[in-house]
Design a protein around this motif. Sequence first.
Motif, PDB file in Angstrom:
ATOM      1  N   THR A  67      50.759  24.036  -2.365  1.00 56.81           N
ATOM      2  CA  THR A  67      50.371  23.186  -3.481  1.00 56.81           C
ATOM      3  C   THR A  67      51.429  23.314  -4.567  1.00 56.81           C
ATOM      4  O   THR A  67      51.763  24.426  -4.972  1.00 56.81           O
ATOM      5  N   ILE A  68      51.951  22.186  -5.025  1.00 56.73           N
ATOM      6  CA  ILE A  68      52.987  22.181  -6.055  1.00 56.73           C
ATOM      7  C   ILE A  68      52.356  22.492  -7.407  1.00 56.73           C
ATOM      8  O   ILE A  68      51.344  21.903  -7.778  1.00 56.73           O
ATOM      9  N   LYS A  69      52.957  23.423  -8.133  1.00 57.82           N
ATOM     10  CA  LYS A  69      52.445  23.804  -9.447  1.00 57.82           C
ATOM     11  C   LYS A  69      53.462  23.582 -10.575  1.00 57.82           C
ATOM     12  O   LYS A  69      53.080  23.533 -11.733  1.00 57.82           O
ATOM     13  N   SER A  95      50.624  18.294  -2.349  1.00 61.77           N
ATOM     14  CA  SER A  95      51.580  18.936  -1.449  1.00 61.77           C
ATOM     15  C   SER A  95      52.807  18.060  -1.208  1.00 61.77           C
ATOM     16  O   SER A  95      53.655  18.402  -0.399  1.00 61.77           O
ATOM     17  N   GLY A 117      55.596  26.337  -6.124  1.00 60.62           N
ATOM     18  CA  GLY A 117      54.185  26.175  -5.807  1.00 60.62           C
ATOM     19  C   GLY A 117      53.553  27.449  -5.288  1.00 60.62           C
ATOM     20  O   GLY A 117      54.145  28.525  -5.349  1.00 60.62           O
TER      21      GLY A 117
END
Length: 165
Positions: A67-69, A95, A117
């Motif tokens: 998951t990109i953060k 994602s 992520g």
Amino acid sequence: MALVVYFLMLQAVTTTARNCGKAKAPFELGEWNGHLQHLDAATIENNPVSVAEGQFYVYENTFPRHTIKYIHVDNVAQKTCGASASLKRGGIDASAVLLILHAESNQEIRSVIDVWGVPKLVPRKREMKPLEREGDLKNMQSKYLFMKARALNHNTWSDSPSDSE
């Protein structure tokens, strides 16, 4: 004459630098955290073009099981204003990401894209409760195929040695 040319070039560079204030700022999405995992780094370098609409660069990537953060796009163009970045699809808490870098006419693209992520959490399996037996089913017993490590002999079964005589 050389002094005039030098002065005009200096003025052009100063004007360009003055007009680039907003475009030179990095494009950031999300909030940086020390526990993030570095998913991708991309360096894009395209020379200036004289086309009226300028030039575009499309950065698209997917990160399965992540998951990109945090996304950081740094404009590192030295000679021109460089490119501005915009998010078109995906991004934070997804994602996948689709970024567009756009440089105006006679501007270069020199940008560094960093994507950070975390691994996606895999849902744990629910604990299954054993089936509750009702009524007559409580007294049922299982019969095993290889009880006491003996094999079946042509579909017959016996615990007594007298059958084998």
